[in-house]
Design an enzyme around this catalytic site. Structure first.
Site, PDB file in Angstrom:
ATOM      1  NE  ARG A 151      -3.845   0.446   2.049  1.00  0.00           N
ATOM      2  CZ  ARG A 151      -5.054   0.495   2.614  1.00  0.00           C
ATOM      3  NH1 ARG A 151      -5.274   1.293   3.635  1.00  0.00           N
ATOM      4  NH2 ARG A 151      -6.057  -0.228   2.148  1.00  0.00           N
ATOM      5  CG  ASP A 177     -13.545   6.150  -0.531  1.00  0.00           C
ATOM      6  OD1 ASP A 177     -13.366   6.022   0.695  1.00  0.00           O
ATOM      7  OD2 ASP A 177     -12.599   6.202  -1.354  1.00  0.00           O
ATOM      8  CB  CYS A 190     -14.180   1.038   0.534  1.00  0.00           C
ATOM      9  SG  CYS A 190     -13.826   2.794   0.685  1.00  0.00           S
ATOM     10  NE  ARG A 227     -10.734  -5.424   0.730  1.00  0.00           N
ATOM     11  CZ  ARG A 227      -9.905  -4.456   1.126  1.00  0.00           C
ATOM     12  NH1 ARG A 227     -10.358  -3.426   1.800  1.00  0.00           N
ATOM     13  NH2 ARG A 227      -8.613  -4.484   0.810  1.00  0.00           N
ATOM     14  CD  GLN A 240     -12.968  -1.907  -0.553  1.00  0.00           C
ATOM     15  OE1 GLN A 240     -12.170  -1.755   0.343  1.00  0.00           O
ATOM     16  NE2 GLN A 240     -14.160  -2.424  -0.346  1.00  0.00           N
ATOM     17  CG  HIS A 255      -8.510  -0.095  -2.567  1.00  0.00           C
ATOM     18  ND1 HIS A 255      -7.698  -1.175  -2.272  1.00  0.00           N
ATOM     19  CD2 HIS A 255      -9.131   0.228  -1.390  1.00  0.00           C
ATOM     20  CE1 HIS A 255      -7.824  -1.468  -0.986  1.00  0.00           C
ATOM     21  NE2 HIS A 255      -8.693  -0.643  -0.436  1.00  0.00           N
TER      22      HIS A 255
HETATM   23  N1  NVA Z   1     -10.064   6.625  -0.876  1.00  0.00           N
HETATM   24  C1  NVA Z   1      -9.661   6.156   0.425  1.00  0.00           C
HETATM   25  C2  NVA Z   1      -9.886   4.691   0.523  1.00  0.00           C
HETATM   26  C3  NVA Z   1      -9.553   4.098   1.874  1.00  0.00           C
HETATM   27  C4  NVA Z   1      -9.771   2.612   1.910  1.00  0.00           C
HETATM   28  C5  NVA Z   1      -8.220   6.500   0.667  1.00  0.00           C
HETATM   29  O1  NVA Z   1      -7.401   6.363  -0.268  1.00  0.00           O
HETATM   30  O2  NVA Z   1      -7.879   6.932   1.769  1.00  0.00           O
HETATM   31  N1   CP Z   2     -11.234  -0.388   2.784  1.00  0.00           N
HETATM   32  C1   CP Z   2      -9.959  -0.425   3.183  1.00  0.00           C
HETATM   33  O1   CP Z   2      -9.024  -0.609   2.386  1.00  0.00           O
HETATM   34  O2   CP Z   2      -9.793  -0.240   4.521  1.00  0.00           O
HETATM   35  P1   CP Z   2      -8.417  -0.092   5.285  1.00  0.00           P
HETATM   36  O3   CP Z   2      -7.853   1.254   4.925  1.00  0.00           O
HETATM   37  O4   CP Z   2      -8.779  -0.189   6.742  1.00  0.00           O
HETATM   38  O5   CP Z   2      -7.492  -1.183   4.846  1.00  0.00           O
END
Ligand code: NVA
Ligand code: CP
Length: 308
Positions: free
Chosen positions: A106, A227, A267, A295, A136, A133
């Site tokens: 990530r 989101d 999400c 997930r 997801q 993502h």
């Molecule tokens: N769009 C959000 C998704 C978190 C799972 C982010 O990138 O923070």
């Molecule tokens: N939806 C998701 O990716 O959650 P986290 O940021 O908790 O991993």
């Protein structure tokens, strides 16, 4: 269970790294893992996790998925490894892929994960970047399939920022033949490169509609999705974005305008009362916690597929 004919791309960096057959195969595997009708023993397999951003669901579901497969996980904290010191990705990737069998990463830029993939001798999974993502999206479409049986008549409306989550929904939706609508304030439309790619793989004409009007976007929709308005790394934009996204909250009124059978997805993590109300998250239309559970099953299927 038979593997699809076409071999998977070694890495899963984007939703488009899979074919239509592969996504369906993963969803089928995920269903079997959820029903506990598939046994595996990946005793000596190791998943390496590198998370440059926070995570609850992705990190824990990967760890549990690997443990259910019989393997183990190493969670590399960038601050206590040499990654945070700035060791070049090409060195880290070459070393870690001699120890681990698969890496889930990530980070911020898509180019960083591509750099890992270029130098890693083992598969690399995108556990979220600023642009996509894809893990997801696998869980999201698994949840949608559980509800509606197939994707043929599904209309998915995403209300919010045209960000990483929206981009992967668009790309995976294009592969699966789902009609996707995005309702966002002007200036927050999804990435044009993503839109072009999605249009090039979609077999449906006009599969994607982008609008600035959430009410018209939910009419006839059976999945409403949102989101956070400010993603990780955008904390300094929050005040401005909160103003720009006024009117884009999924509340009971908006849910009422969708199809009678409409379900609501997010999400997570959510800012309850910003992009979605408490009432909707906890309503009978919400499948948000099934989606979070999925997930785990979707990633167990993905790891199984990549490691088999
Ligand atoms: N769009 C959000 C998704 C978190 C799972 C982010 O990138 O923070
Ligand atoms: N939806 C998701 O990716 O959650 P986290 O940021 O908790 O991993």
């Amino acid at each position: 269970m038979l593997k699809p004919n076409k071999l998977i791309n070694k890495n899963f960096l984007s939703s488009l790294d899979m074919t239509y057959e592969e996504v369906n195969h993963i969803l089928e595997l995920a269903k079997n893992f959820k029903n506990k009708s598939l046994e595996t023993d990946f005793k000596d397999k190791v998943l390496g996790l590198i998370f440059d951003k926070s995570s609850t669901r992705t990190r824990v579901s990967f760890q549990v998925a690997m443990s259910r497969l019989g393997g183990t996980t190493i969670d590399l904290n960038p601050n206590t490894s040499q990654i945070g010191r700035g060791e070049p990705i090409k060195d880290t990737a070459r070393v870690l892929s001699r120890y681990c069998d698969v890496l889930a990463i990530r980070t911020f830029n898509q180019s960083e994960i591509e750099e890992y993939a270029k130098w890693s001798s083992k598969p690399v999974i995108n556990a979220l970047t600023d642009i996509e993502h894809p893990c997801q999206a696998l869980a999201d479409f698994m949840t949608i399939k559980e509800e509606f049986g197939d994707f043929e008549k599904v209309v998915l409306t995403f209300i919010g920022d045209g960000n990483n989550v929206a981009n992967s929904l668009i790309l995976c939706g294009a592969l699966l033949g789902v009609e996707v609508r995005i309702a966002c304030p002007r200036g927050y439309e999804p990435n044009p490169v993503v839109i072009d790619k999605a249009n090039s793989v979609s077999k449906k004409n006009n599969f994607l509609r982008i609008t600035n009007d959430p009410y018209s976007a939910v009419s006839g929709a059976n999945v409403l999705y949102t989101d956070v308005w400010s993603s990780m790394g955008e904390e300094n934009k929050m005040e401005d974005k909160d103003k720009d996204f006024k009117g884009f909250t999924i509340d009971s009124d908006l849910v009422e305008k969708a199809n009678k059978d409409a379900i609501v997805l997010h999400c997570l993590p959510a800012y309850r009362s910003k992009e979605i109300t408490d009432e909707v998250i906890d309503s009978k239309s919400s499948r948000i916690f099934d989606q979070a559970e999925n997930r785990l099953h979707a990633q167990q299927a993905l790891l199984f597929y990549l490691l088999s």
